[in-house]
Design an enzyme around this catalytic site. Structure first.
Site, short mmCIF file in Angstrom:
data_model
loop_
_atom_site.label_atom_id
_atom_site.label_comp_id
_atom_site.label_asym_id
_atom_site.label_seq_id
_atom_site.Cartn_x
_atom_site.Cartn_y
_atom_site.Cartn_z
CG ASN A 29 -1.94 -1.14 1.07
OD1 ASN A 29 -2.09 -1.75 0.13
ND2 ASN A 29 -2.67 -1.38 2.15
CG HIS B 256 -22.00 35.96 -29.64
ND1 HIS B 256 -22.56 35.49 -28.64
CD2 HIS B 256 -21.57 37.34 -29.13
CE1 HIS B 256 -22.90 36.40 -27.52
NE2 HIS B 256 -22.09 37.34 -27.97
CB SER C 65 -9.66 12.42 -48.51
OG SER C 65 -10.67 11.81 -49.03
CE LYS D 189 -11.82 17.52 -47.15
NZ LYS D 189 -12.81 16.59 -46.72
CD GLU E 184 -10.84 17.45 -38.47
OE1 GLU E 184 -12.08 17.80 -38.82
OE2 GLU E 184 -10.38 16.27 -38.94
#
Ligand code: ARG
Length: 464
Positions: free
Chosen positions: A111, A157, A278, A284, A291
């Protein structure tokens, strides 16, 4: 008969499924080196307390070195049936030294042994993260310096709000990660309390000098309460909180970069080396580093919540549930270490597209507040000024024009307070430099903050 180190009171062997269920080696093999160092410190206390002879101490010391060496070369293979790294180490000593090996666990419990090794390992992780964060901060400062003349639209925003310096933006992340650095350094104080000597829960009866062990292992002092020593995992939660916060900051940066690298924004171009393609769409170029950083943030926060769930119902003191503490912490540390590495690389190689940014500045009525501020400076109450400019924006928008296209005569039709000097207010540089309040986006202020940031970073480096 049980073949376990703790097998004395057992008649039957452990069920195989139970063995697989209770094993913690998958996680705690990472504690091997830390446990060897802690075992040596414990051994030296045993010697000081005359529980082993000088000869035995030497033998055990050398055998622990040998174990470490064999582990490094791959000759020492950990055995899962021994449950954890700690019993693998003890078994190694017993198999090589017989009765002498059987003395190492005197006055010690797994422990206090487990938490000692865990804290040592986390101290190393903490140090590594601090070094990486310092490199990140240096990178952010360089970016701020390099782009001190670039004005970008600032958003609230996600709507265009007011012009700001790109350098000011980079410095805002410097602040976030600076707080992370400070937290990591502060959390070290708890890691630096040594639990060794607490035994299973009640302390040890052998006058083992816990202060000497603390000194040998580089801890500041021993823990103050033996129950708390073996039951506490706050330092693991601290690490998970710190890493969750670092990840959250990176996740927000990622979100900006994902948006900014779209064709629609185009503010930045990420380097080929830090993007991926891609399998079907040849055109792409995807911001996968950002991400995945955003995605992995969820996992790390999950690790934090996971440990909270383990801790919340535990009675005093040690419970086997605590063995589940390592998985999330090591996952989080490893993730953040990787995230720091690739994101620093991405930051160092990104390209800023000034022309796209300039195009973007031309629309969105970013100078509206400046126009209202102009009226305020001429004595109009702010709320009225806000209203006047609101109607200017409404009309201008109708004709798809920008505020800069308005002539002085046109402005006069809204208020005769507008004088020729208003035209000077309608440009981004003026807008930026007007905001020279402490911490504002004026170039002069930002330069001062960059200078201060360098100084603050040096202070942290001294501690780090
Ligand atoms: N393998 C366990 C762990 O890592 C050791 C637990 C020892 N304590 C006990 N009372 N069984 O936590």
């Amino acid at each position: 008969m049980s073949d376990k180190l703790w097998g004395g009171r057992f008649d039957d062997k452990t069920n195989k499924d139970v063995e697989n269920f209770t094993v913690s080696l998958k996680e705690d093999y990472r504690l091997l080196q830390a446990d060897v160092y802690a075992s040596k410190a414990h051994l030296h206390l045993l010697k000081k307390a005359d529980l082993v002879t000088t000869k035995e101490e030497k033998l055990l010391d050398e055998t622990l070195d040998q174990l470490l060496e064999e582990y490094r070369t791959g000759a020492f293979v950990l055995r899962p049936e021994l449950e954890d790294v700690h019993m693998n180490i003890e078994t190694y000593l017993i198999e090589r030294l017989g009765d002498v090996g059987k003395k190492i666990h005197t006055g010690r419990s797994r422990n206090d042994q487990v938490v000692t090794a865990f804290k040592l390992a986390l101290l190393a992780k903490n140090e590594r993260l601090v070094q990486q964060l310092i490199e990140l901060e240096e990178t952010l400062i360089s970016l701020a310096e390099e782009h001190i003349d670039v004005i970008i639209p600032g958003y609230t925003h996600l709507q265009k709000a007011q012009p700001i310096l790109l350098a000011h933006y980079f410095q805002s992340y410097f602040e976030m990660f600076y707080r992370d650095l400070e937290k990591l350094l502060y959390f070290r104080n708890y890691l630096l309390e040594l639990p060794l000597g607490a035994g299973a829960l009640a302390g040890n009866p052998f006058q083992l000098d816990r202060f000497a062990a603390a000194e040998e292992l580089g801890f500041a002092k021993p823990t103050h309460n033996s129950l708390d020593s073996v039951a506490d995992r706050d330092y693991a939660l601290d690490m998970l909180y710190a890493t969750s916060l670092i990840m959250t900051h990176f996740s927000r940066l990622s979100e900006d970069f994902i948006l900014w690298s779209t064709e629609e924004f185009g503010f930045i171009t990420l380097s080929d080396a830090f993007t991926t393609g891609s399998s079907i769409m040849p055109q792409k170029k995807n911001p996968d580093v950002s991400e995945l950083t955003r995605g992995k943030t969820g996992r790390v926060i999950g690790d934090l919540l996971g440990l909270f769930m383990i801790m919340k119902g535990l009675p005093m003191a040690y419970n086997r549930d605590l063995q589940e503490d390592k998985h999330g912490v090591f996952d989080a540390c490893q993730t953040v270490e990787q995230v720091l590495k690739v994101n620093i690389g991405q930051l160092k190689t990104l390209k800023v597209n000034k022309d796209k940014i300039e195009q973007s500045l031309a629309s969105g009525y970013l100078l509206s507040t400046d126009l209202a501020d102009y009226l305020v400076k001429k004595g109009i109450p702010f709320r009225e000024a806000h209203h006047i400019v609101g109607s200017i924006v409404k009309d201008t928008e109708k004709y798809h024009k920008s505020l800069k296209d308005l002539t002085y005569d046109e402005l006069q039709t809204y208020s005769d307070v507008f004088k020729k000097d208003v035209m000077a207010f309608l440009n981004e540089e003026h807008s930026i430099n007007a905001r020279d309040s402490y911490g504002g986006t004026a170039k002069k202020t930002v330069k001062e903050q960059i200078k201060l940031a360098k100084k603050r970073l040096k202070e942290v480096q001294r501690e780090g």
